[in-house]
Design a protein around this motif. Structure first.
Motif: not given
Length: 131
Positions: A48-77
């Motif tokens: 998302s372009e919404n900064l708050g949504l982006k940070v919150s979504a990243a937080y909860y993906l970490g809480e859920y330990k979502t393996e599918k999120a690894v590549l998008p989170l690496m791109k984000m980092l």
């Protein structure tokens, strides 16, 4: 003050009603479906372009330990301009614990352009090593 109490009461009621729908579900399949749907929505949220949504979504993906999120989170980092987004992506990658993601955090601790991000990544990586 009275309006504030009414708002708080409304929020509490909404939370109770929302969480009770999960408690009454006897089948594990519907709960798994809900988690899958949540994870898919969170994956869309980090784009998302919404900064708050982006940070919150990243937080909860970490809480859920979502393996599918690894590549998008690496791109984000790696490529996100905002420091808070990069820091949250690093923390979520550490929480997920995928070796590629952890290595990316280690590299960010050395090479990120922001001193703040480097410091936080270093702390996350060191805490991960100790656990």
């Amino acid at each position: 003050m009275k309006t504030y109490k009414m708002i708080c009461l409304t929020i509490v009621c909404a939370l109770l009603i929302g969480t009770s729908s999960f408690a009454g579900t006897p089948e594990n399949t519907s709960l798994k479906t809900n988690v899958t749907l949540i994870e898919e929505n969170l994956l869309q949220g980090i784009n998302s372009e919404n900064l708050g949504l982006k940070v919150s979504a990243a937080y909860y993906l970490g809480e859920y330990k979502t393996e599918k999120a690894v590549l998008p989170l690496m791109k984000m980092l790696h490529s996100e301009k905002n420091e808070s987004c990069r820091i949250q992506a690093a923390l979520s990658l550490i929480k997920i614990g995928n070796p590629k993601g952890v290595f990316m955090v280690k590299q960010a601790a050395k090479f990120d352009q922001s001193e703040r991000v480097r410091n936080m990544c270093s702390k996350f990586y060191n805490a991960y090593q100790k656990s």
